[in-house]
Design an enzyme around this catalytic site. Structure first.
Site: not given
Length: 456
Positions: A282, A374
């Site tokens: 991320e 995710e």
């Protein structure tokens, strides 16, 4: 409750298109519709509608059809503005699919309720004109076997993840939590349950780099990742190796570590068919150009050892395609990573990320290969109440677009995003209702429904 067999195809002829500023003439045979019941359960079903324009380009359209049973009602739809009055259903184009060139298609879908049988809709029209375009035959029954046995080595074709038969597939699975904290959750019993009871296609192996992770013991964490790859392979699941960079948000901070790690795991696992590489988790607080630069330095390291492995690159704004930073997918579309066999990560947490994120994903899915590596059913903190409506809307959209996903998390972490109640990983039960959280029960119900992997 399990859905009934996927792709209970019910294809219909169809449609006509309405211009954004007035009706446009639609010639006979100018379009077709493929209507597919993707899944069905007691009291409900999910359907897909693919609209293909066989005539001249159009701008703006309305699809109408009739539900043949009064008990069939649309509950929630996507990729169109849906309405129903009695048995009459309308789907109006939205901004990102309003214009259809000759040969172009729009993929729509909805979830619905039903009180009896589930016959296919009738009387499809487009802008009031019945179309008589050709009707495709349904796919043959999917092959049996584990996900890896059926699909073999995966690759990217167009904007899809495709199997050894060059057909688009969707993988559905779970992500570990940080293996430095919850390694006890990933033994033989839990992975047996994931493969056999949950019927998962995918295990995402989340290896944090900081936060007491890889940087503290590179050899030890590399060995543990490889062991989990082997365990997934033995159970017929794909393994997504997640280089879980989070803090700091610039992946270039870990560039040297990434090159060392991926050189090792790619060389060791190059002969396997079940490995996918997620090279940064991320990215945050950093530009897309910086993420792209990192990817273009790490991907050649993977390719040197494993030229066939699919690579997934995180995107700006915590892998939101930039949306969480006020941007959108165009920064990636206009400046893509210079590599092939590549996908882009998109993450969401259903209670925090809703319509504007879903709109971005829908638009981007026609231009970029996407993988939801995710997502959570709760807020972006990993806590709070599960948002059932938003989670369902997200999963329906991912199913419709054939976008693969991994849920956060297959763990007994003390947070509502976890699939298991605290203390579960100390025992041997990973499937019964007594050990599942609300999130775990929902995900197990969705993941354990039959796959529909095409083989021809």
């Amino acid at each position: 409750m399990k859905r009934l067999f996927a792709l209970l195809a019910a294809f219909a002829t169809v449609l006509g298109l309405m211009g954004a500023f007035g009706p446009q003439a639609v010639a006979a045979n100018g379009c077709k519709v493929e209507y597919t019941v993707a899944s069905q359960w007691q009291g409900g079903f999910q359907a897909g509608v693919k609209v293909t324009n066989l005539g001249a380009p159009v701008s703006g359209w309305t699809l109408r059809f009739t539900m043949p049973d009064a008990g069939q009602r649309i509950a929630q739809g996507w990729n169109a503005t849906w309405s129903q009055s009695g048995s009459a259903v309308s789907a109006v184009a939205v901004d990102w699919n309003r214009t259809l060139a000759t040969g172009a298609a729009a993929d729509l879908g909805f979830s619905g309720t039903l009180t009896g049988a589930n016959p296919k809709p009738t009387a499809f029209t487009l802008n009031g004109v019945a179309c008589t375009g050709s009707v495709d035959e349904p796919d043959p029954d999917p092959a049996t076997g584990t996900p890896v046995e059926v699909n073999g080595q995966l690759h990217v074709c167009g904007v899809n993840l495709c199997n050894q038969y060059n057909r688009p597939v969707q993988l559905r699975g779970m992500s570990t939590h940080g293996i430095q904290w919850f390694d006890q959750c990933y033994g033989a019993a839990s992975l047996d349950a994931l493969a056999n009871d949950w019927k998962s296609d995918l295990l995402r192996i989340s290896m944090y780099v900081q936060e007491d992770g890889y940087e503290t013991d590179p050899a030890g964490f590399t060995n543990r990742v490889n062991a989990l790859v082997d365990m997934a392979e033995a159970r017929g699941m794909y393994a997504l190796i997640d280089f879980h960079t989070l803090t700091p948000g610039d992946p270039n901070y870990n560039l040297a570590r990434a090159k060392t790690f991926f050189a090792s795991v790619a060389a060791r696992n190059a002969g396997k068919k079940n490995v996918i590489y997620e090279i940064t988790n991320e990215p945050n607080g950093v530009s897309w150009s910086a993420v792209k630069s990192y990817a273009e330095q790490v991907i050649p390291v993977v390719r040197a050892a494993d030229p066939d492995g699919v690579v997934v690159v995180g995107t700006r704004g915590w892998s939101s395609l930039g949306v969480s930073d006020g941007s959108d997918e165009n920064e990636v579309v206009n400046n893509p990573v210079n590599a092939t066999n590549l996908m882009y990560a998109f993450h969401f947490y259903a209670a925090s990320h809703k319509d504007n994120y879903r709109s971005t994903l829908s638009r981007a899915a026609s231009r970029l290969p996407l993988f939801v590596t995710e997502f959570g059913t709760v807020s972006a903190t990993g806590g709070g109440a599960m948002d059932v409506a938003s989670t369902t809307a997200w999963l329906n959209l991912l199913d419709q677009l054939k976008i693969s996903y991994a849920n956060w998390t297959y763990s007994d972490a003390p947070e509502s995003s976890a699939a298991f109640r605290p203390g579960t990983c100390g025992g041997g039960d990973y499937s019964s209702s007594g050990v599942l959280t609300e999130s775990g029960a929902l995900l197990k119900a969705r993941i354990s429904t039959p796959d529909s992997f095409p083989t021809s």
